[in-house]
Design an enzyme around this catalytic site. Structure first.
Site, PDB file in Angstrom:
ATOM      1  N   VAL A  44       0.831  -1.198   0.000  1.00 39.05           N
ATOM      2  CA  VAL A  44       0.000   0.000   0.000  1.00 39.05           C
ATOM      3  C   VAL A  44       0.870   1.254   0.000  1.00 39.05           C
ATOM      4  CG1 VAL A  44      -1.770   1.282   1.275  1.00 39.05           C
ATOM      5  CG2 VAL A  44      -1.812  -1.225   1.231  1.00 39.05           C
ATOM      6  N   HIS A 125      -3.573  -3.129  -1.276  1.00 39.48           N
ATOM      7  CA  HIS A 125      -4.190  -3.620  -0.054  1.00 39.48           C
ATOM      8  C   HIS A 125      -4.348  -5.141  -0.102  1.00 39.48           C
ATOM      9  CE1 HIS A 125      -5.006   0.558   0.711  1.00 39.48           C
ATOM     10  NE2 HIS A 125      -5.548   0.265   1.883  1.00 39.48           N
ATOM     11  N   SER A 481     -33.252 -31.780  12.292  1.00 37.25           N
ATOM     12  CA  SER A 481     -33.263 -32.839  13.295  1.00 37.25           C
ATOM     13  C   SER A 481     -34.596 -32.776  14.041  1.00 37.25           C
ATOM     14  CB  SER A 481     -32.102 -32.633  14.271  1.00 37.25           C
ATOM     15  OG  SER A 481     -32.132 -33.600  15.295  1.00 37.25           O
ATOM     16  N   GLY A 482     -35.255 -33.924  14.186  1.00 33.37           N
ATOM     17  CA  GLY A 482     -36.542 -33.960  14.854  1.00 33.37           C
ATOM     18  C   GLY A 482     -37.722 -33.694  13.947  1.00 33.37           C
ATOM     19  N   LYS A 485     -37.961 -37.343   9.666  1.00 33.45           N
ATOM     20  CA  LYS A 485     -37.450 -37.978   8.442  1.00 33.45           C
ATOM     21  C   LYS A 485     -37.374 -39.488   8.586  1.00 33.45           C
ATOM     22  CE  LYS A 485     -33.560 -35.840   8.645  1.00 33.45           C
ATOM     23  NZ  LYS A 485     -33.860 -35.145   9.910  1.00 33.45           N
ATOM     24  N   SER A 553     -28.804 -33.401   5.797  1.00 28.92           N
ATOM     25  CA  SER A 553     -28.224 -32.868   4.545  1.00 28.92           C
ATOM     26  C   SER A 553     -28.579 -31.398   4.370  1.00 28.92           C
ATOM     27  CB  SER A 553     -28.669 -33.688   3.331  1.00 28.92           C
ATOM     28  OG  SER A 553     -30.062 -33.877   3.302  1.00 28.92           O
TER      29      SER A 553
END
EC number: 2.7.7.4
Length: 646
Positions: A44, A125, A481-482, A485, A553
């Site tokens: 810089v 930079h 989750s829960g 599935k 997933s």
């Protein structure tokens, strides 16, 4: 003949005083000049933009109206006295002028009596290093600037390393702002010695060191009396003298990536592209890669008409003597020396995105005209640009330079980058945002990719399916989750089994106890978890089974990855849609409570995101629909799409 200075001294000239032959002769001579592309880079505020502005000014390529505006802008932005702020010629963005920094790559053209130049002013930079790589990718020479007051800095080393990495072999070390250190030779010698030690360590064989001042013009376009101890050339004469081997690509074997199949009518079929290397003539034997089919060149067609031959850098359409299968992404190459083909490569990768590399996630890999899906493995190491040490790493962050294995979903045509950037350099693109996230340089193919071949099997997947009287399917249950599935997937399998279907259920928790017990729950671990499950599901589908999978997933890219593994229509995404609060209420394992207490890291829905499917084949609303009803609807859906009778 009139000189360039006489023709255009800062835009002031008398057209009536010029003879038409002078103009024609000048233009012809200008067109035949060699071209040098170079970049200015470094840390810089090393004075890159000021130096380029000085070159433009001293080479008399600034028109009078530009000069007037430059003087006005210099006064408005605070330049004192009669000095001109040459950086304003290059810093075109408002943000750059306000901050006095370079953000984007600025390209400028200028010419002298001896040569034409295209210069790229690249930002110093660290956060804009990606822009520097862009500018360096097409450059013949790199002018590395160093502020004489500061010496060699980390960004100086990083830019030098990157310039060498992308194949730039002409390096100029411009020690700038010598006027601010009293033009002291000892300061210059110390900086050169420091840089020389670093350059040798990274493989830079030679460089030209020049002390100068972009502000005063000392040693920029001509030698200055202020530094009598320096007996080398000024910057501009040195740039004019660099031997750019314009025919180096012509010495390579012929390669032309096909950009477009030109078929204007039934009587003409040609393959259009830019010749990346070598030379081609009518009658030359060629090979289509990766297919390996051979033919000869019947015609070389250009905008100006047919030609007997063409060389690297020219855009042509090749008509072949035979009707061969060839399309965009293929490479037409010299029959005696075709490029390599592999789907597993070792590459050096420069990471240019704010978000880190996710090993195992699919990215688009673009190499020439080829576009394939690819995954990057955890890097073997990253390079410390200060010490060249090879450091262990599990991912790549912004500006990291690492070496990693890259796996493509199909063979790609390539050459090692050292032989040519056209087939050796690639970019990685984020599939979700289409943003370029990395640049890569291929080192070599992985030998295991060349030693492993597909074994021909007589009993095909179609034969397995016919034996079982069913069309293979992968029923991919996804949700929080829960969400339910596993419960719904289990009910679906029971119904299918009762109907005489051949099925198998892959459950997330069960897989984690065996096949994937070595994986954690980090983002990279989850991606690898799904990849392995996808491969297993594909093998089971090849055996003719109906495979049910129940996995959170959470990432859309990995669900799409599994979809692409299977033939069209065999992947059925089932989104078990359950609100987060409902899933928490059903949490018999207490996982959500532990996640909210900070006892479980990277828990989907709490500390890790879940990317909802946008177009699933089926959406199950578990608030309004019982598991039994959902299972029945899934089976009814399959009854409507199966090919073989039940």
């Amino acid at each position: 003949m009139a000189s360039m200075a006489e023709l255009a001294p800062r835009g002031v000239y008398e057209p009536d005083a010029l003879i038409a032959s002078d103009i024609a002769a000048y233009l012809e001579g200008h067109a035949n000049k060699s071209m040098l592309r170079f970049i200015t880079c470094g840390s810089v505020d090393d004075g890159k933009s000021t130096l380029i502005g000085r070159l433009l000014y001293d080479s008399k390529t600034i028109f009078e109206d530009q000069l007037n505006q430059l003087e006005a802008d210099s006064r408005r932005l605070g330049t004192q006295g009669q000095n001109i702020d040459f950086a304003l010629l290059v810093d075109g963005l408002a943000a750059e002028r306000e901050q006095g920094i370079t953000i984007d790559v600025a390209y400028r053209f200028f010419a002298t009596e001896r040569r034409k130049f295209i210069v790229a002013d690249t930002p110093g930079h660290e956060q804009y290093t990606r822009n520097m790589v862009t500018g360096a990718s097409t450059a013949d020479c790199a002018v590395i600037l160093i502020d004489a007051r500061k010496g060699v800095l980390t960004q100086t080393r990083r830019h030098s390393y990157l310039a060498h990495l992308v194949g730039i072999r002409e390096i100029v070390l411009a020690v700038n702002k010598m006027d601010l250190v009293g033009n002291d030779q000892a300061v210059f010698d110390t900086i050169v010695a420091d840089y020389a030690a670093f350059a040798q360590a990274i493989g830079i064989e030679h460089f030209r060191a020049i002390p100068l001042s972009g502000l005063t013009g000392a040693n920029v376009t001509s030698r200055s009396d202020t530094m009598p101890w320096y007996d080398g050339p000024a910057l501009l004469p040195h740039l004019e003298s660099i031997d750019v081997d314009a025919d180096r690509a012509g010495l390579r074997p012929f390669r032309m990536p096909v950009q477009w199949v030109n078929r204007p009518d039934l009587d003409f079929r040609g393959f259009a592209g830019l010749i990346a290397g070598g030379r081609i003539s009518v009658g030359d034997p060629v090979r289509i890669v990766p297919s390996g089919r051979s033919s000869k060149v019947a015609r070389i067609v250009t905008f100006e008409g047919d030609r007997p031959s063409a060389i690297a850098g020219e855009a042509v359409t090749l008509v072949l003597a035979d009707e061969v299968d060839c399309s965009r992404g293929d490479v037409i190459a010299a029959a005696s020396a075709p490029p390599e083909v592999a789907d597993q490569l070792l590459a050096t990768i420069v990471w240019m995105a704010d978000a880190e590399l996710v090993p195992g996630r699919g990215y688009w890999l673009k190499l020439g005209t080829q576009l394939v899906n690819a995954v990057v493995q955890p890097p073997r190491h990253v390079v410390d640009v200060n010490t060249q040490a090879e450091l262990s790493a599990t991912t790549l962050s912004l500006n990291d330079i690492g070496v990693a294995e890259v796996y493509a979903d199909r063979p790609i045509v390539f050459e090692p980058y050292a032989k040519g950037s056209d087939l050796g350099g690639f970019i990685l693109i984020d599939r979700a945002t289409n943003a370029t996230v990395a640049a890569g340089m291929i080192a070599e193919p992985l030998r295991r990719a060349q030693n492993v071949h597909w074994q021909s099997i007589d009993v095909t997947r179609e034969a397995h399916a016919r034996q079982k009287g069913q069309t293979p399917r992968v029923l991919w249950f996804t949700g929080l989750s829960g969400s339910g599935k596993s419960t719904i997937a289990n009910l679906v399998e029971k119904r299918l089994h009762a109907m005489g279907r051949h099925t198998f259920l892959l459950d997330g928790d069960n897989i984690r106890h065996g096949l994937n017990r070595d994986l954690d729950f980090s983002e990279a671990g989850r991606i690898e978890n799904i990849r392995r499950v996808g491969e297993v599901a594909k093998l089971m589908a090849d055996a003719g089974l109906i495979v049910l999978t129940a996995f959170i997933s959470p990432f859309a890219a990995e669900r799409d990855m599994v979809r692409r593994m299977l033939p069209e229509g065999e992947f059925v995404e089932i989104f078990v849609d359950t609100p987060l609060d409902v899933a928490e209420d059903r949490d018999v394992k207490g996982l959500y409570a532990k996640a909210r207490a900070g006892e479980i890291a990277d828990f989907t829905g709490i500390s890790s995101p879940y990317e909802r499917p946008t177009r699933p084949e089926l959406r199950i609303d578990t608030v309004r629909e019982t598991p039994e009803a959902a299972a029945e609807r899934i089976v009814e859906h399959l009854l409507g799409v199966w090919t073989y009778d039940l």
